[in-house]
Write a protein that holds these residues in place. Structure first.
Motif, PDB file in Angstrom:
ATOM      1  N   VAL A  64       0.847  -1.194   0.000  1.00 23.65           N
ATOM      2  CA  VAL A  64       0.000   0.000   0.000  1.00 23.65           C
ATOM      3  C   VAL A  64       0.877   1.237   0.000  1.00 23.65           C
ATOM      4  O   VAL A  64       1.953   1.244   0.600  1.00 23.65           O
ATOM      5  N   VAL A  65       0.399   2.293  -0.679  1.00 23.21           N
ATOM      6  CA  VAL A  65       1.008   3.614  -0.559  1.00 23.21           C
ATOM      7  C   VAL A  65       0.036   4.488   0.222  1.00 23.21           C
ATOM      8  O   VAL A  65      -1.124   4.648  -0.158  1.00 23.21           O
ATOM      9  N   MET A  66       0.520   5.007   1.353  1.00 22.57           N
ATOM     10  CA  MET A  66      -0.325   5.861   2.188  1.00 22.57           C
ATOM     11  C   MET A  66       0.239   7.278   2.177  1.00 22.57           C
ATOM     12  O   MET A  66       1.425   7.480   2.461  1.00 22.57           O
ATOM     13  N   VAL A  67      -0.604   8.248   1.853  1.00 23.61           N
ATOM     14  CA  VAL A  67      -0.188   9.643   1.766  1.00 23.61           C
ATOM     15  C   VAL A  67      -0.712  10.392   2.996  1.00 23.61           C
ATOM     16  O   VAL A  67      -1.904  10.338   3.303  1.00 23.61           O
ATOM     17  N   ASP A  68       0.174  11.072   3.674  1.00 19.75           N
ATOM     18  CA  ASP A  68      -0.182  11.866   4.848  1.00 19.75           C
ATOM     19  C   ASP A  68      -0.585  13.271   4.403  1.00 19.75           C
ATOM     20  O   ASP A  68       0.247  14.055   3.942  1.00 19.75           O
ATOM     21  N   PHE A  69      -1.866  13.593   4.540  1.00 25.94           N
ATOM     22  CA  PHE A  69      -2.397  14.883   4.092  1.00 25.94           C
ATOM     23  C   PHE A  69      -2.401  15.933   5.205  1.00 25.94           C
ATOM     24  O   PHE A  69      -3.033  16.982   5.066  1.00 25.94           O
ATOM     25  N   SER A  70      -1.730  15.665   6.293  1.00 28.81           N
ATOM     26  CA  SER A  70      -1.740  16.584   7.427  1.00 28.81           C
ATOM     27  C   SER A  70      -1.119  17.930   7.058  1.00 28.81           C
ATOM     28  O   SER A  70      -0.175  18.003   6.268  1.00 28.81           O
ATOM     29  N   ALA A  71      -1.647  18.997   7.661  1.00 30.60           N
ATOM     30  CA  ALA A  71      -1.068  20.325   7.476  1.00 30.60           C
ATOM     31  C   ALA A  71       0.313  20.354   8.131  1.00 30.60           C
ATOM     32  O   ALA A  71       0.565  19.628   9.091  1.00 30.60           O
ATOM     33  N   PRO A  72       1.241  21.120   7.575  1.00 27.06           N
ATOM     34  CA  PRO A  72       1.082  22.122   6.505  1.00 27.06           C
ATOM     35  C   PRO A  72       1.378  21.582   5.112  1.00 27.06           C
ATOM     36  O   PRO A  72       1.577  22.367   4.188  1.00 27.06           O
ATOM     37  N   ALA A  73       1.443  20.260   4.967  1.00 26.36           N
ATOM     38  CA  ALA A  73       1.846  19.674   3.685  1.00 26.36           C
ATOM     39  C   ALA A  73       0.652  19.168   2.884  1.00 26.36           C
ATOM     40  O   ALA A  73       0.806  18.332   1.994  1.00 26.36           O
ATOM     41  N   THR A  74      -0.551  19.660   3.175  1.00 29.35           N
ATOM     42  CA  THR A  74      -1.758  19.154   2.515  1.00 29.35           C
ATOM     43  C   THR A  74      -1.699  19.336   1.005  1.00 29.35           C
ATOM     44  O   THR A  74      -1.999  18.417   0.233  1.00 29.35           O
ATOM     45  N   GLU A  75      -1.300  20.519   0.570  1.00 27.27           N
ATOM     46  CA  GLU A  75      -1.266  20.784  -0.874  1.00 27.27           C
ATOM     47  C   GLU A  75      -0.227  19.927  -1.575  1.00 27.27           C
ATOM     48  O   GLU A  75      -0.482  19.358  -2.652  1.00 27.27           O
ATOM     49  N   ALA A  76       0.959  19.797  -0.988  1.00 27.59           N
ATOM     50  CA  ALA A  76       2.008  18.965  -1.588  1.00 27.59           C
ATOM     51  C   ALA A  76       1.562  17.514  -1.650  1.00 27.59           C
ATOM     52  O   ALA A  76       1.826  16.804  -2.642  1.00 27.59           O
ATOM     53  N   ALA A  77       0.867  17.049  -0.622  1.00 28.17           N
ATOM     54  CA  ALA A  77       0.380  15.674  -0.608  1.00 28.17           C
ATOM     55  C   ALA A  77      -0.654  15.446  -1.700  1.00 28.17           C
ATOM     56  O   ALA A  77      -0.651  14.401  -2.372  1.00 28.17           O
ATOM     57  N   ALA A  78      -1.523  16.421  -1.910  1.00 24.15           N
ATOM     58  CA  ALA A  78      -2.546  16.287  -2.943  1.00 24.15           C
ATOM     59  C   ALA A  78      -1.918  16.222  -4.334  1.00 24.15           C
ATOM     60  O   ALA A  78      -2.346  15.432  -5.188  1.00 24.15           O
ATOM     61  N   LEU A  79      -0.900  17.051  -4.576  1.00 23.04           N
ATOM     62  CA  LEU A  79      -0.225  17.028  -5.884  1.00 23.04           C
ATOM     63  C   LEU A  79       0.469  15.692  -6.114  1.00 23.04           C
ATOM     64  O   LEU A  79       0.420  15.122  -7.220  1.00 23.04           O
ATOM     65  N   LEU A  80       1.106  15.169  -5.079  1.00 24.61           N
ATOM     66  CA  LEU A  80       1.799  13.896  -5.213  1.00 24.61           C
ATOM     67  C   LEU A  80       0.806  12.752  -5.426  1.00 24.61           C
ATOM     68  O   LEU A  80       1.054  11.841  -6.229  1.00 24.61           O
ATOM     69  N   ALA A  81      -0.328  12.793  -4.731  1.00 27.73           N
ATOM     70  CA  ALA A  81      -1.344  11.762  -4.912  1.00 27.73           C
ATOM     71  C   ALA A  81      -1.892  11.776  -6.338  1.00 27.73           C
ATOM     72  O   ALA A  81      -2.129  10.721  -6.936  1.00 27.73           O
ATOM     73  N   ALA A  82      -2.066  12.966  -6.900  1.00 25.28           N
ATOM     74  CA  ALA A  82      -2.547  13.067  -8.283  1.00 25.28           C
ATOM     75  C   ALA A  82      -1.532  12.473  -9.253  1.00 25.28           C
ATOM     76  O   ALA A  82      -1.898  11.778 -10.217  1.00 25.28           O
TER      77      ALA A  82
END
Length: 448
Positions: A64-82
């Motif tokens: 599994v790949v799990m992405v941590d969307f916690s602030a302050p890295a929410t935007e970076a996490a969303a871009l990487l998930a995309a």
């Protein structure tokens, strides 16, 4: 981050260790997840950067790949998930964050993660979510639902149509949704009390499960007016629901979809109306179908939305619709045109019922005559209570909160009871008879 302490003994079928790639900036989150998974897997923390991630994606044993969307890295996490979604479509993608941080949860849901792990929850919950994604077999195709227990028999979805803006559809839809929620909450509380009494008497059978929620789907124009009446921000939108249809379940409904203080859920168009182009009529109907399994009742505000191509699939999914019209000439003409366009798309006139709104017995056409001109069955007559509604709205409340016995509220209560199939003591109250002066005026106009 050093991952040497995050090893585990669990192996996959090829003899290698099953790995969970945790994309995070937090060592604490990595160690928490390792403790939660225990011997189930090896947790490998990786920075939120595709350059660091790609070598790990090609190694064997990836679970599994799990992405941590916690602030302050929410935007970076969303871009990487995309990027992961487009470049590695076969990867099982999970999300993590804090449920109290609405931004991180919404970002994860919008990226289409298969599960969301709450850092504030128990380790057992995280372990269960991980096992569900890694080891659960593919779900079998759903069997047809028997007619005796079909979703349509247990759930109500009623669209409210308006041939033009300003017919009072949104006001009516909001009051009806809240009334349905209040009635369902009352029924559920009664079932709980009965169960508690039964348990004291030695009974062991649980009360039947009942949907405890009603929802307003605020899809009319002007957009998002229903949210204003309910004082709901509406961060999670109907477009989000369309894009995450496969994840639309009770958990998402409870955590992401915002609610009025009565518990009524509210889902509207996004603030950026350019996103509406991403919603096909079929997709909208699919969301309504999915909600039927989650909600006892849906009130769908489609006032001012007169595009027959969009309305037709929604009406077919619901099987019925209420056409809200007032006594004005413009309202009647616009409504007649909308009905003709719906008929051209295969919608039968018999599936449309008339709700005559803002009725004034002292002015305008009689209720039955409006119904005859539109060729619709007259279902409900709602009195004109514009001043009382405006006074309630000005205080930030619904009329049903300020004047429970108001004639408008009584009419809405009658509608809700009819939708829920409650027995009525008699037919819906008729509109008040016109006064003697009004009767003479009508006779004079007709030359009688």
């Amino acid at each position: 981050m050093d991952s040497s302490h995050l090893k585990a003994a669990q192996t996959d079928s090829s003899g290698g260790s099953v790995r969970v790639l945790l994309l995070t900036q937090s060592s604490a989150h990595a160690f928490w997840l390792a403790g939660a998974l225990g011997d189930e897997a090896e947790v490998v923390p990786v920075a939120l950067d595709m350059l660091h991630l790609e070598p790990h994606l090609s190694e064997s044993g990836l679970g599994v790949v799990m992405v941590d969307f916690s602030a302050p890295a929410t935007e970076a996490a969303a871009l990487l998930a995309a990027d992961l979604r487009s470049g590695w479509p076969g990867v099982v993608l999970m999300g993590a964050g804090s449920a109290v941080d609405a931004a991180s949860m919404l970002a994860a849901l919008r990226c289409g993660v298969t599960e969301f792990v709450n850092w504030d929850a128990s380790e057992a919950d995280a372990r269960t979510a991980f096992k569900r994604q890694l080891y659960a077999p593919a779900a079998p195709a759903a069997a047809p639902v028997p007619a005796a227990v079909s979703v349509e028999d247990t759930s109500v979805a009623i669209p409210l149509l308006g041939g033009r803006v300003g017919m009072g559809v949104t006001t009516l839809a909001v009051h009806l949704a809240v009334m349905l929620q209040e009635m369902q909450a009352h029924d559920v509380r009664g079932a709980v009390r009965r169960h508690q009494v039964a348990r004291k008497a030695g009974a062991s059978q649980l009360p039947p499960e009942e949907a405890a929620h009603a929802a307003l789907l605020d899809l009319g124009l002007p957009a998002r007016d229903g949210l204003l009446y309910l004082d709901v921000a509406g961060s999670y939108s109907f477009v989000d629901a369309v894009q995450n249809l496969r994840r639309l379940d009770a958990t998402l409904l409870d955590s992401a979809v915002e609610k009025h203080f009565t518990g009524a859920a509210a889902l509207a168009w996004p603030a950026d109306l350019s996103l509406l182009r991403e919603v096909s009529p079929t997709a909208a109907a699919n969301v309504i179908r999915t909600f039927k399994a989650l909600l006892k009742a849906q009130v769908i505000d489609l006032g001012g939305m007169v595009q027959a191509d969009f309305l037709a699939p929604v009406l077919r999914e619901c099987g019925q619709a209420w056409v809200v019209c007032d006594q004005s000439l413009g309202g009647i003409v616009s409504t007649a045109q909308m009905i003709r366009e719906l008929e051209s798309k295969g919608i039968e006139r018999s599936s449309l019922k008339l709700v005559l709104n803002r009725f004034n017995a002292q002015a305008g056409l009689p209720a039955k005559e409006v119904a005859q001109r539109l060729g619709l069955e007259l279902l409900h007559v709602v009195p004109d209570r514009g001043t009382a509604l405006l006074a309630a709205a000005s205080s930030g409340q619904l009329l049903s909160q300020t004047l429970r016995g108001d004639p408008y509220v009584t009419s809405v209560r009658t509608m809700a009871r009819a939708l829920l199939g409650e027995p009525m003591a008699g037919p819906a109250p008729a509109a008040p008879a016109p006064g003697i002066l009004s009767q003479w005026a009508k006779r004079l106009r007709r030359g009688e």
